[in-house]
Design a protein around this motif. Sequence first.
Motif, PDB file in Angstrom:
ATOM      1  N   THR A  25       0.741  -0.683  -0.022  1.00 13.03           N
ATOM      2  CA  THR A  25       0.049   0.196  -0.103  1.00 13.03           C
ATOM      3  C   THR A  25       0.723   1.583   0.592  1.00 13.03           C
ATOM      4  O   THR A  25       0.552   2.557  -0.548  1.00 13.03           O
ATOM      5  N   ARG A  26       2.274   1.066   0.102  1.00 13.04           N
ATOM      6  CA  ARG A  26       3.763   2.170   0.119  1.00 13.04           C
ATOM      7  C   ARG A  26       2.990   2.836   1.569  1.00 13.04           C
ATOM      8  O   ARG A  26       3.409   3.851   1.830  1.00 13.04           O
ATOM      9  N   GLU A  27       2.386   2.491   2.002  1.00 15.04           N
ATOM     10  CA  GLU A  27       2.480   2.992   3.886  1.00 15.04           C
ATOM     11  C   GLU A  27       2.203   1.626   4.692  1.00 15.04           C
ATOM     12  O   GLU A  27       2.023   0.576   4.530  1.00 15.04           O
ATOM     13  N   TRP A  28       2.894   2.316   6.068  1.00 15.89           N
ATOM     14  CA  TRP A  28       2.955   1.524   7.344  1.00 15.89           C
ATOM     15  C   TRP A  28       1.206   1.547   7.658  1.00 15.89           C
ATOM     16  O   TRP A  28       0.382   2.052   7.592  1.00 15.89           O
ATOM     17  N   LEU A  29       1.513   0.158   8.604  1.00 13.20           N
ATOM     18  CA  LEU A  29       0.534  -0.105   9.323  1.00 13.20           C
ATOM     19  C   LEU A  29      -0.328   1.226  10.225  1.00 13.20           C
ATOM     20  O   LEU A  29       0.514   2.207  10.983  1.00 13.20           O
ATOM     21  N   SER A  30      -2.048   0.812   9.715  1.00 18.22           N
ATOM     22  CA  SER A  30      -2.502   2.541  11.141  1.00 18.22           C
ATOM     23  C   SER A  30      -2.063   2.180  12.465  1.00 18.22           C
ATOM     24  O   SER A  30      -2.195   0.505  11.966  1.00 18.22           O
ATOM     25  N   PRO A  31      -2.351   2.668  13.519  1.00 19.43           N
ATOM     26  CA  PRO A  31      -2.653   2.445  15.084  1.00 19.43           C
ATOM     27  C   PRO A  31      -3.967   1.444  14.734  1.00 19.43           C
ATOM     28  O   PRO A  31      -3.360  -0.001  15.487  1.00 19.43           O
ATOM     29  N   PHE A  32      -4.919   1.857  13.801  1.00 20.87           N
ATOM     30  CA  PHE A  32      -5.842   0.298  14.492  1.00 20.87           C
ATOM     31  C   PHE A  32      -5.924  -0.868  14.125  1.00 20.87           C
ATOM     32  O   PHE A  32      -5.751  -2.240  14.049  1.00 20.87           O
ATOM     33  N   GLN A  33      -4.845  -1.102  12.519  1.00 19.95           N
ATOM     34  CA  GLN A  33      -4.512  -2.016  12.025  1.00 19.95           C
ATOM     35  C   GLN A  33      -3.845  -2.930  12.640  1.00 19.95           C
ATOM     36  O   GLN A  33      -3.396  -4.232  13.481  1.00 19.95           O
ATOM     37  N   LEU A  34      -2.470  -2.033  14.002  1.00 14.77           N
ATOM     38  CA  LEU A  34      -1.921  -2.579  14.389  1.00 14.77           C
ATOM     39  C   LEU A  34      -1.878  -2.789  15.554  1.00 14.77           C
ATOM     40  O   LEU A  34      -2.038  -3.919  15.837  1.00 14.77           O
ATOM     41  N   VAL A  35      -3.377  -2.510  16.146  1.00 10.86           N
ATOM     42  CA  VAL A  35      -3.634  -2.658  17.575  1.00 10.86           C
ATOM     43  C   VAL A  35      -4.380  -4.313  17.515  1.00 10.86           C
ATOM     44  O   VAL A  35      -3.981  -5.535  17.598  1.00 10.86           O
ATOM     45  N   GLU A  36      -5.071  -4.260  16.190  1.00 11.60           N
ATOM     46  CA  GLU A  36      -5.518  -5.410  15.650  1.00 11.60           C
ATOM     47  C   GLU A  36      -4.504  -6.931  15.299  1.00 11.60           C
ATOM     48  O   GLU A  36      -4.832  -7.634  15.791  1.00 11.60           O
ATOM     49  N   SER A  37      -3.807  -6.497  14.529  1.00 10.67           N
ATOM     50  CA  SER A  37      -2.800  -7.423  14.652  1.00 10.67           C
ATOM     51  C   SER A  37      -2.087  -8.228  15.311  1.00 10.67           C
ATOM     52  O   SER A  37      -1.741  -9.034  16.044  1.00 10.67           O
ATOM     53  N   LEU A  38      -1.703  -7.258  16.909  1.00  4.93           N
ATOM     54  CA  LEU A  38      -0.898  -6.853  18.057  1.00  4.93           C
ATOM     55  C   LEU A  38      -2.212  -8.120  18.284  1.00  4.93           C
ATOM     56  O   LEU A  38      -2.157  -9.510  18.890  1.00  4.93           O
ATOM     57  N   GLN A  39      -3.584  -7.894  18.647  1.00 10.00           N
ATOM     58  CA  GLN A  39      -4.088  -8.792  19.491  1.00 10.00           C
ATOM     59  C   GLN A  39      -4.575 -10.109  19.401  1.00 10.00           C
ATOM     60  O   GLN A  39      -4.744 -11.421  19.860  1.00 10.00           O
ATOM     61  N   ALA A  40      -4.674 -10.369  17.647  1.00 10.42           N
ATOM     62  CA  ALA A  40      -5.159 -11.033  16.909  1.00 10.42           C
ATOM     63  C   ALA A  40      -3.666 -12.275  17.352  1.00 10.42           C
ATOM     64  O   ALA A  40      -3.885 -13.800  17.502  1.00 10.42           O
ATOM     65  N   TRP A  41      -2.754 -11.387  17.367  1.00 12.21           N
ATOM     66  CA  TRP A  41      -1.470 -12.782  17.100  1.00 12.21           C
ATOM     67  C   TRP A  41      -1.575 -13.341  19.008  1.00 12.21           C
ATOM     68  O   TRP A  41      -0.926 -14.509  18.855  1.00 12.21           O
ATOM     69  N   LEU A  42      -1.854 -12.666  19.706  1.00 12.90           N
ATOM     70  CA  LEU A  42      -1.839 -13.206  21.468  1.00 12.90           C
ATOM     71  C   LEU A  42      -3.046 -13.517  21.004  1.00 12.90           C
ATOM     72  O   LEU A  42      -3.155 -14.499  22.229  1.00 12.90           O
ATOM     73  N   ILE A  43      -3.987 -13.695  21.294  1.00  9.76           N
ATOM     74  CA  ILE A  43      -4.648 -14.451  21.027  1.00  9.76           C
ATOM     75  C   ILE A  43      -4.807 -15.972  20.281  1.00  9.76           C
ATOM     76  O   ILE A  43      -5.252 -16.601  20.845  1.00  9.76           O
ATOM     77  N   VAL A  44      -4.594 -15.990  19.020  1.00  9.96           N
ATOM     78  CA  VAL A  44      -3.905 -17.172  18.376  1.00  9.96           C
ATOM     79  C   VAL A  44      -2.958 -18.174  19.142  1.00  9.96           C
ATOM     80  O   VAL A  44      -2.904 -19.287  19.316  1.00  9.96           O
ATOM     81  N   HIS A  45      -2.181 -16.818  19.819  1.00 11.57           N
ATOM     82  CA  HIS A  45      -1.096 -17.977  20.302  1.00 11.57           C
ATOM     83  C   HIS A  45      -0.778 -17.849  22.106  1.00 11.57           C
ATOM     84  O   HIS A  45      -0.227 -18.616  22.819  1.00 11.57           O
ATOM     85  N   ARG A  46      -2.012 -18.005  22.380  1.00  7.33           N
ATOM     86  CA  ARG A  46      -2.524 -17.851  23.906  1.00  7.33           C
ATOM     87  C   ARG A  46      -1.358 -16.803  24.635  1.00  7.33           C
ATOM     88  O   ARG A  46      -1.323 -18.033  26.389  1.00  7.33           O
ATOM     89  N   ALA A  47      -1.450 -15.701  24.617  1.00 10.61           N
ATOM     90  CA  ALA A  47       0.033 -15.314  25.077  1.00 10.61           C
ATOM     91  C   ALA A  47      -0.879 -14.274  25.841  1.00 10.61           C
ATOM     92  O   ALA A  47      -1.829 -13.561  25.297  1.00 10.61           O
ATOM     93  N   LYS A  48      -0.036 -13.461  26.674  1.00  8.73           N
ATOM     94  CA  LYS A  48      -0.865 -12.725  27.565  1.00  8.73           C
ATOM     95  C   LYS A  48       0.178 -11.433  27.360  1.00  8.73           C
ATOM     96  O   LYS A  48       1.567 -11.604  26.998  1.00  8.73           O
ATOM     97  N   CYS A  49       0.565 -10.538  28.064  1.00  8.77           N
ATOM     98  CA  CYS A  49       1.437  -8.977  26.715  1.00  8.77           C
ATOM     99  C   CYS A  49       1.178  -7.703  28.257  1.00  8.77           C
ATOM    100  O   CYS A  49      -0.553  -7.241  27.259  1.00  8.77           O
ATOM    101  N   GLU A  50       1.224  -7.047  28.580  1.00  4.25           N
ATOM    102  CA  GLU A  50       1.000  -5.807  29.360  1.00  4.25           C
ATOM    103  C   GLU A  50       0.217  -4.743  28.721  1.00  4.25           C
ATOM    104  O   GLU A  50       1.389  -4.515  27.301  1.00  4.25           O
ATOM    105  N   TRP A  51      -0.109  -4.359  28.825  1.00  4.18           N
ATOM    106  CA  TRP A  51       0.029  -2.434  27.644  1.00  4.18           C
ATOM    107  C   TRP A  51       0.697  -1.908  27.363  1.00  4.18           C
ATOM    108  O   TRP A  51       0.889  -1.429  25.789  1.00  4.18           O
ATOM    109  N   ARG A  52       1.615  -2.195  28.324  1.00  7.48           N
ATOM    110  CA  ARG A  52       2.754  -0.633  28.285  1.00  7.48           C
ATOM    111  C   ARG A  52       3.941  -1.245  27.041  1.00  7.48           C
ATOM    112  O   ARG A  52       4.553  -1.366  26.307  1.00  7.48           O
ATOM    113  N   ASP A  53       4.034  -2.978  27.394  1.00  8.37           N
ATOM    114  CA  ASP A  53       4.392  -3.691  26.084  1.00  8.37           C
ATOM    115  C   ASP A  53       4.237  -3.160  24.835  1.00  8.37           C
ATOM    116  O   ASP A  53       4.831  -3.333  24.577  1.00  8.37           O
TER     117      ASP A  53
END
Length: 113
Positions: A25-53
Amino acid sequence: MRVPTKYVDLLCFLVVLQLATERKTREWLSPFQLVESLQAWLIVHRAKCEWRDRVWIGHASLQIAKSVRPVDDAALSESLAGVEKDLTFPPRNPLADRLSLRRKCVRYLREQV
């Protein structure tokens, strides 16, 4: 200091996603896309990650992606216009590229944590 593997894996995933999105797209991930992708990865891998991290890892993914962004093919072809390609370069090795990216993520986490 030992870097938690889950953070390395998550960071590598996000860096690759940043690079793929920027390439397409010639653009980096939007904040929304980044948050959604990060949360999806955490769910799929059943991982925990503090909000600051999560915030820090999201920011780190963009910094690393910007530092390893591959040269754009069009820009490369324009800069080499009229110059014959040197066929002696070995083909790219995807495994080596992946390991190199992983090392960059580990190094970034070690230096910044």
